[in-house]
Motif scaffolding. Structure first.
Motif, PDB file in Angstrom:
ATOM      1  N   CYS A 192      -5.449  -0.659  -0.898  1.00 52.90           N
ATOM      2  CA  CYS A 192      -4.752  -1.787  -0.259  1.00 52.90           C
ATOM      3  C   CYS A 192      -4.937  -1.778   1.257  1.00 52.90           C
ATOM      4  O   CYS A 192      -4.960  -2.840   1.895  1.00 52.90           O
ATOM      5  N   GLY A 202       0.818  -1.207   0.000  1.00 51.50           N
ATOM      6  CA  GLY A 202       0.000   0.000   0.000  1.00 51.50           C
ATOM      7  C   GLY A 202       0.851   1.257   0.000  1.00 51.50           C
ATOM      8  O   GLY A 202       0.613   2.197  -0.775  1.00 51.50           O
ATOM      9  N   GLY A 213      -2.994   2.198  -4.004  1.00 52.19           N
ATOM     10  CA  GLY A 213      -2.348   2.006  -2.712  1.00 52.19           C
ATOM     11  C   GLY A 213      -3.288   2.247  -1.548  1.00 52.19           C
ATOM     12  O   GLY A 213      -3.260   1.527  -0.538  1.00 52.19           O
TER      13      GLY A 213
END
Length: 449
Positions: free
Chosen positions: A184, A15, A181
């Motif tokens: 995530c 992430g 990201g």
């Protein structure tokens, strides 16, 4: 549980990889892009924007533990990722007011993100895995310096000017990376049993409603926040934090230099010709390689904690001092402060791209030395007080990064390098003393037991 903890550390690193692919690339090229945008409607400064980010970041660190305690690390990191994405999106259609507004917002988000990250990493580690997890996370994080900067190199190599179409394409791509990201963070798993966060009115009764559960968590968190704030005040005056503060401060100065100033200097050096703008991207990639090698080597290979920390910090100091000396010889001293797009002033050596890229690698390697060891020693000393300890670390680091960004646009390169040398030496010396005292305390504790 061990498998879920490893999963969490990997997802956390992935992430951050995507989010910081966007942000670090943005910071690396920001001042160069801003110079190409200056006109009657846009008058922003990349250095001032980064200074605002780290200034707000430093102040927000005081409130960050409270937010993390109430919302939890997972939610905090997700919301913070959205703020990062908003900052990147501004460069697609830039305006001065939105540029500085999002600078403030991302400063708040950064404080929340890094405090939550520190707490989450410690929660998913123990004494035997803290070094491995720190190195794993750091290596994944620093991979972010490869992909975005590679794109910058391919897009800008051979260009002397940055057209609007190229700028929009680049920042649209970075925005997508930042959003990926951020998503995530939603995949992170709980590290504590869910049942521990639930309430029951009495035995045999069903769990309370979700509303009551979160109300209970908020009330509990308020008490935790008060305790964390008191702990922060106590830790600020503690011997270990006072000794580590110069090293934290140095990490802020060199952060501002490698993430915003050095790339701008390369792009402003006329002797590099048409390769100057593309060199910003390749420099960022090479710097990232140094970070990755450092994070992997010092976090995963070395096993002796006490030996490794002092040795690695000393290596980081030597590596950085070599880089600073070569930069002093290779880059014009007015490169950070030139008002135009380039400077024609000659340094002591004929500017060499090979030396410039070597310095990028050394800057990344040295930075990983200092940061991995600061994370490691804080995680060991303050394993039970990780949230306030990491908040103090980021507060000190970001204050000095903000100060550095504000003076970078008006201070010659020579003086910037000299200041980092002085603080870097003192920070390393203080780190050695802190580590030695920690070892002595640990030994005396074992003797008493």
């Amino acid at each position: 549980m061990a498998d879920w903890r490893t999963f969490n550390v990997v997802v956390l690193g992935v992430g951050f990889l995507f989010v910081f692919t966007a942000f670090t690339t943005c910071g690396n090229i920001e001042q160069t892009v801003v110079k190409s945008l200056r006109n009657d409607t846009f008058t922003g400064s990349g250095y001032h924007s980064l200074g605002i980010i780290y200034g707000v970041f430093s102040l927000s660190n005081l409130a960050a533990p409270a937010v993390v305690s109430v919302a939890g690390p997972k939610v905090t990191m997700f919301v913070s990722g959205l703020l990062y994405s908003g900052y990147v999106a501004v460069f697609i259609e830039p305006s001065t007011w939105s540029f500085y507004l999002t600078s403030v917002l991302i400063g708040v988000g950064a404080a929340m993100l890094w405090t939550a990250q520190g707490q989450f990493l410690v929660e998913n580690s123990d004494a035997s895995t803290i070094n491995r997890n720190t190195g794993m996370f750091w290596a994944l994080l620093q991979c972010s310096m490869l992909f975005g900067n590679l794109y910058i190199y391919l897009e800008w190599n051979g260009r002397t000017e940055i057209p609007d179409s190229s700028r929009k394409t680049i920042f649209l791509s970075l925005l997508v990376a930042s959003i990926v990201g951020t998503l995530c963070f939603l995949a992170l798993r709980r590290t504590r049993l869910f049942e521990e966060e639930m309430l029951s009115e009495d035995e045999g009764q069903a769990l309370l409603s979700t509303h009551m559960v979160y109300k209970h968590r908020a009330n509990t968190a308020i008490e935790e926040v008060k305790a964390d704030f008191k702990t922060m005040l106590q830790l600020v005056k503690s011997r270990n934090i006072l000794l580590l503060s110069p090293c934290m401060a140095y990490s802020g100065l060199e952060l501002s230099f490698y993430s915003g100033v050095y790339g701008t200097c390369l792009g402003a050096t006329a002797q590099f010709g048409q390769a100057a703008k593309g060199l910003i991207g390749i420099s960022g990639m090479v710097l990232g390689v140094g970070e990755i090698i450092g994070g992997g080597l010092f976090g995963l290979v070395c096993k002796n904690n006490r030996f490794r920390r002092t040795s690695v910090v000393f290596l980081g100091m030597v590596v950085h001092f070599v880089a600073f000396y070569l930069i002093f010889l290779n880059i014009p001293e007015d490169a950070p402060v030139v008002f135009g797009t380039t400077t024609t002033k000659s340094p002591f050596l004929t500017p060499s791209m090979s030396i410039a890229l070597l310095c990028s690698f050394l800057l990344g390697l040295g930075d990983s030395c200092f940061n991995t060891q600061l994370y490691s020693i804080l995680g060991c000393i303050y394993a039970e007080q990780s949230t306030p300890a990491f908040a103090i670390f980021k507060f000190v680091q970001s204050v000095f990064a903000a100060v550095a960004f504000f003076y970078s646009g008006d201070t010659l390169l020579t003086w910037q390098l000299l200041l980092m040398v002085v603080l870097g030496f003192n920070g390393t010396l203080c780190f050695f003393v802190a580590e030695r005292m920690h070892d002595a305390d640990a030994t005396s504790t074992q003797t008493l037991e």
